[in-house]
Structure formats: C-alpha cells, structure tokens
Design an enzyme around this catalytic site. Structure first.
Site, PDB file in Angstrom:
ATOM      1  N   TYR A  79      -2.908   2.445  -5.564  1.00  0.00           N
ATOM      2  CA  TYR A  79      -1.650   2.597  -4.849  1.00  0.00           C
ATOM      3  C   TYR A  79      -0.591   3.193  -5.777  1.00  0.00           C
ATOM      4  O   TYR A  79      -0.249   2.600  -6.802  1.00  0.00           O
ATOM      5  CB  TYR A  79      -1.157   1.267  -4.290  1.00  0.00           C
ATOM      6  CG  TYR A  79      -2.069   0.635  -3.251  1.00  0.00           C
ATOM      7  CD1 TYR A  79      -3.073   1.359  -2.619  1.00  0.00           C
ATOM      8  CD2 TYR A  79      -1.927  -0.704  -2.901  1.00  0.00           C
ATOM      9  CE1 TYR A  79      -3.903   0.774  -1.682  1.00  0.00           C
ATOM     10  CE2 TYR A  79      -2.752  -1.288  -1.956  1.00  0.00           C
ATOM     11  CZ  TYR A  79      -3.742  -0.546  -1.347  1.00  0.00           C
ATOM     12  OH  TYR A  79      -4.563  -1.131  -0.422  1.00  0.00           O
TER      13      TYR A  79
ATOM     14  N   TRP B 130      -6.028  -4.885   7.334  1.00  0.00           N
ATOM     15  CA  TRP B 130      -4.901  -4.014   7.044  1.00  0.00           C
ATOM     16  C   TRP B 130      -4.533  -3.184   8.268  1.00  0.00           C
ATOM     17  O   TRP B 130      -5.341  -2.989   9.156  1.00  0.00           O
ATOM     18  CB  TRP B 130      -5.167  -3.124   5.835  1.00  0.00           C
ATOM     19  CG  TRP B 130      -6.338  -2.196   5.857  1.00  0.00           C
ATOM     20  CD1 TRP B 130      -7.629  -2.481   5.494  1.00  0.00           C
ATOM     21  CD2 TRP B 130      -6.342  -0.804   6.219  1.00  0.00           C
ATOM     22  NE1 TRP B 130      -8.420  -1.363   5.615  1.00  0.00           N
ATOM     23  CE2 TRP B 130      -7.661  -0.316   6.049  1.00  0.00           C
ATOM     24  CE3 TRP B 130      -5.358   0.085   6.653  1.00  0.00           C
ATOM     25  CZ2 TRP B 130      -8.019   1.007   6.306  1.00  0.00           C
ATOM     26  CZ3 TRP B 130      -5.705   1.408   6.912  1.00  0.00           C
ATOM     27  CH2 TRP B 130      -7.019   1.848   6.738  1.00  0.00           C
TER      28      TRP B 130
ATOM     29  N   ASP C 161      -1.232  -8.582  -1.848  1.00  0.00           N
ATOM     30  CA  ASP C 161      -2.353  -7.666  -1.959  1.00  0.00           C
ATOM     31  C   ASP C 161      -1.881  -6.308  -2.461  1.00  0.00           C
ATOM     32  O   ASP C 161      -0.902  -5.751  -1.954  1.00  0.00           O
ATOM     33  CB  ASP C 161      -3.026  -7.489  -0.598  1.00  0.00           C
ATOM     34  CG  ASP C 161      -4.201  -6.528  -0.661  1.00  0.00           C
ATOM     35  OD1 ASP C 161      -5.315  -6.979  -0.996  1.00  0.00           O
ATOM     36  OD2 ASP C 161      -4.007  -5.333  -0.376  1.00  0.00           O
TER      37      ASP C 161
ATOM     38  N   GLN D 119       7.057   5.359  -1.742  1.00  0.00           N
ATOM     39  CA  GLN D 119       8.003   5.576  -0.654  1.00  0.00           C
ATOM     40  C   GLN D 119       9.280   4.746  -0.794  1.00  0.00           C
ATOM     41  O   GLN D 119      10.293   5.068  -0.176  1.00  0.00           O
ATOM     42  CB  GLN D 119       7.340   5.264   0.692  1.00  0.00           C
ATOM     43  CG  GLN D 119       6.190   6.201   1.035  1.00  0.00           C
ATOM     44  CD  GLN D 119       5.552   5.857   2.360  1.00  0.00           C
ATOM     45  OE1 GLN D 119       5.920   4.882   3.003  1.00  0.00           O
ATOM     46  NE2 GLN D 119       4.581   6.644   2.773  1.00  0.00           N
TER      47      GLN D 119
ATOM     48  N   TRP E 279       0.807  -1.220   0.000  1.00  0.00           N
ATOM     49  CA  TRP E 279       0.000   0.000   0.000  1.00  0.00           C
ATOM     50  C   TRP E 279       0.843   1.273   0.000  1.00  0.00           C
ATOM     51  O   TRP E 279       0.856   2.034  -0.966  1.00  0.00           O
ATOM     52  CB  TRP E 279      -0.926  -0.022   1.216  1.00  0.00           C
ATOM     53  CG  TRP E 279      -1.610   1.265   1.520  1.00  0.00           C
ATOM     54  CD1 TRP E 279      -2.032   2.203   0.621  1.00  0.00           C
ATOM     55  CD2 TRP E 279      -1.958   1.764   2.807  1.00  0.00           C
ATOM     56  NE1 TRP E 279      -2.639   3.259   1.279  1.00  0.00           N
ATOM     57  CE2 TRP E 279      -2.598   3.006   2.617  1.00  0.00           C
ATOM     58  CE3 TRP E 279      -1.803   1.268   4.096  1.00  0.00           C
ATOM     59  CZ2 TRP E 279      -3.079   3.766   3.686  1.00  0.00           C
ATOM     60  CZ3 TRP E 279      -2.295   2.021   5.145  1.00  0.00           C
ATOM     61  CH2 TRP E 279      -2.918   3.243   4.939  1.00  0.00           C
TER      62      TRP E 279
ATOM     63  N   GLU F 102      11.574 -10.627  10.363  1.00  0.00           N
ATOM     64  CA  GLU F 102      11.161 -10.627  11.756  1.00  0.00           C
ATOM     65  C   GLU F 102       9.644 -10.767  11.904  1.00  0.00           C
ATOM     66  O   GLU F 102       9.154 -11.522  12.735  1.00  0.00           O
ATOM     67  CB  GLU F 102      11.642  -9.344  12.442  1.00  0.00           C
ATOM     68  CG  GLU F 102      13.137  -9.302  12.670  1.00  0.00           C
ATOM     69  CD  GLU F 102      13.625 -10.503  13.475  1.00  0.00           C
ATOM     70  OE1 GLU F 102      13.047 -10.782  14.554  1.00  0.00           O
ATOM     71  OE2 GLU F 102      14.565 -11.183  13.019  1.00  0.00           O
TER      72      GLU F 102
ATOM     73  N   GLY G  77       3.300  -4.933   5.272  1.00  0.00           N
ATOM     74  CA  GLY G  77       4.173  -4.347   4.269  1.00  0.00           C
ATOM     75  C   GLY G  77       5.588  -4.274   4.790  1.00  0.00           C
ATOM     76  O   GLY G  77       5.883  -4.672   5.915  1.00  0.00           O
TER      77      GLY G  77
ATOM     78  N   LYS H  21       7.941   2.324  18.610  1.00  0.00           N
ATOM     79  CA  LYS H  21       9.079   3.214  18.337  1.00  0.00           C
ATOM     80  C   LYS H  21       8.743   4.691  18.536  1.00  0.00           C
ATOM     81  O   LYS H  21       9.648   5.530  18.580  1.00  0.00           O
ATOM     82  CB  LYS H  21       9.596   2.993  16.924  1.00  0.00           C
ATOM     83  CG  LYS H  21       8.630   3.350  15.804  1.00  0.00           C
ATOM     84  CD  LYS H  21       9.238   3.004  14.456  1.00  0.00           C
ATOM     85  CE  LYS H  21       8.266   3.255  13.307  1.00  0.00           C
ATOM     86  NZ  LYS H  21       8.848   2.842  12.003  1.00  0.00           N
TER      87      LYS H  21
END
Length: 335
Positions: A55, A206, A50, A28, A22, A295, A286, A217
């Site tokens: 997008y 999602w 997906d 990005q 997405w 991970e 994603g 974080k």
C-alpha cells in the site's frame, strides 16, 4: 462501541469492523489526516487494523505505525500482508518465496514499529513458488514470534485447502482469508466460503461498500461527484470502473428506501449486510475523513431481518457478481 468476533475458529478476537488503510494512507490522504482517522477509530473502539507492505509502496505501513505509536500493543490487533512488488521492484521484491517473505516481515515490523504482527497474510497465491516453500517460510515466521497467525487473501477454494493441509503438517494453520465481498460481489459464496468454514477460517472482507458504489452517491447518467473515488487518478478510478455502468447504479438506487426503512445510511446498510453472515469475521472499512468512521461504525451490532436481506437481493437482481471463477490470483507475478 464496536463488537468483537473470533477470527475463524481461532482464539483471536478482532473488531468486527476493522480499519483498513488500502487506498488512503500514504497516497490519497495526507499523513496528518490519516493519523486522525486512526485515532478516531481507536476512540470508537476499533482495535484491529489492516494494512500491507504494497500500500503506497510501504508508506501506508509507516503512517499506521506512527498513528499507533504509544498505544498499548497488547490491546491492538495488527494485520499486514506480503506478495505484491515493493521497493525498487527487483526480481525478488515480489511473490511468496522464502526470501521475499522473510525480508517482507522484517520490513513490515520495522515500518510498523512493532516486534510482531497479529496476522500475516499471503496477499495473493504465488504460482511461481512451490507452495511447500511458502508454507515453510510462514511456519518459521510464526515460530520466530514475528507473526502470531497466518492468513491468505483472494485464494481459491482448492488453494486454501492445499495450503491448510501443508500448514497442518508444519505445525500451524491458516486462520483467515481476505476476499472482496459485498452485496454486489458475492463470488466467494459457492466455493471459498464452504471450504474456509470447514477448515476453521474466517473471512476478513474488503470493499464491503463496493469501492463506495453502495453508498448511493453515484447516480446513473450523471458525472461522478468531484473529489470522489471515481475521479481519482491515483488508482481509485480504475478500481471502481467495473461498477460505474448505469445498470448497476440504477439497481443501487433501489436500496435507498430499504436503508431508510431500516433506519440506516446506505454505507451502514452495506456494512451491516456483510456482517449478517457468520462466516465473516470482520468488514474492512477505510476513511478519508474521521467523520466517515463515526457514521460507519454504527453498523456494528445491527441485525437485518430476513425480509430486509431478501429486499436487498431483489433490488440488486442480476447486477450481482456470483461467478466463483472470478476468485483468482494473477497467473504470473507482476513484472
């Protein structure tokens, strides 16, 4: 390796962690890195992918098509969507009209480099097109072999029921819903989940990490880390804004000892949480770097006992969004 689950009550099996592109591919993340992420997903046992035509204004589909080129098509489950404006964004480049659906599926297949998609999804509900027209177009897409299954995304319980009734009359059925769902965003639980379960539809959820907030974080009273989604001006910053209050961030920090006691990272805990619910067929994950996937897929197969689930609820407390009215599509098509 990643475990499989049935998509609702259908015969289709998909990986319970499904790779979604997405906010990354085509915008990005550079194409080469995006392709590396897809190849890492394949190496880790993810076979379900997906995407959507909207997008990065169709570029994400192109990148995914390039990344999957040469793979055995029968061993993949490819999902895409239609609704939001694409291309030059003319008056018929949006919505769920017959025209846009037919042109949409043909464009998606071309960009993805495949003859069919496994799942074609109505990305939102279209208030400006008769539902009968939309369902008839989806029926014809299925009969033409261009999509094997049909799903929806962010439809309300009433919309899902009405759509399923029409689909049944036209010889197919809706097999899935793709809602936002996480330990912080639980608005589907009261209405959407019971109706979907009754009708045999699975949830492909999602943002199981709430735009990354559940990674832990982001700290209350502190500026977001440089390069994080909360500093991204291409769309990520706007999407995450709802979670960036000190109250929410402080509650999320309470999850750190819970994750540690369970032997999990914070992202793994967030993904494992959604997968504890049997109405969830898959969690969309994603990545902007391949190592993130390495991970995060470790959440597959994890079982959290009742005490852990209760501790998560207690830690998050009142910051959890539960209002079923927050499940909705825009009242009008975007201009």
């Amino acid at each position: 390796m990643v475990a499989y689950r049935h998509l609702g009550s259908s015969g289709l099996k998909i990986t319970e962690i499904t790779y979604g592109n997405w906010l990354t591919h085509g915008s990005q993340v550079e194409a080469d890195t995006a392709i590396q992420c897809v190849h890492t997903a394949l190496d880790l046992g993810i076979t379900s992918f997906d995407t959507a035509d909207v997008y990065a204004n169709t570029r994400a589909e192109e990148v995914l098509g390039r990344a999957l080129a040469g793979q055995r098509r029968e061993g993949l489950e490819i999902f895409t969507k239609v609704y939001w404006p694409i291309g030059p964004k003319g008056p018929n480049d949006v919505g769920l009209s017959r025209k846009h659906i037919m042109e949409g599926i043909n464009g998606s297949l071309r960009r993805l480099g495949t003859d069919y998609v496994d799942l074609y999804q109505a990305h939102r509900y279209d208030y400006e097109t008769p539902l009968e027209e939309t369902m008839q177009a989806f029926a014809d897409v299925v009969r033409s072999g261009k999509a094997l299954y049909i799903g929806v995304s962010e439809w309300t319980a009433d919309q899902i029921r009405a759509g399923q009734e029409l689909a049944a009359q036209m010889g197919f059925r809706l097999v899935s819903n793709q809602p936002q769902y996480s330990a912080l965003w639980r608005v589907i639980e009261e209405r959407v989940v019971p109706v979907s379960t009754e009708l045999g539809m699975g949830q492909i959820v999602w943002s199981p990490m709430a735009e990354g907030v559940l990674s832990g974080k982001y700290l209350p009273g502190r500026q977001p880390p440089a390069g994080s989604r909360a500093t991204d001006d291409k769309g990520g910053k706007d999407m995450i804004a709802r979670w960036m209050s000190d109250e929410v961030l402080a509650a999320v920090q309470k999850l750190k000892p819970i994750a540690a006691d369970a032997g999990l990272t914070m992202p793994q805990l967030a993904i494992a949480w959604v997968l504890q619910h049997d109405y969830v067929s898959a969690a969309l994950v994603g990545a902007s770097r391949p190592e993130q996937l390495v991970e995060n897929v470790k959440a597959s197969g994890v079982r959290l006992d009742g005490d852990v689930m209760e501790a998560i609820d207690t830690a998050l407390g009142e910051v959890v969004a539960r209002d079923p009215g927050l499940t909705r599509s825009p009242d009008k098509r975007p201009a």
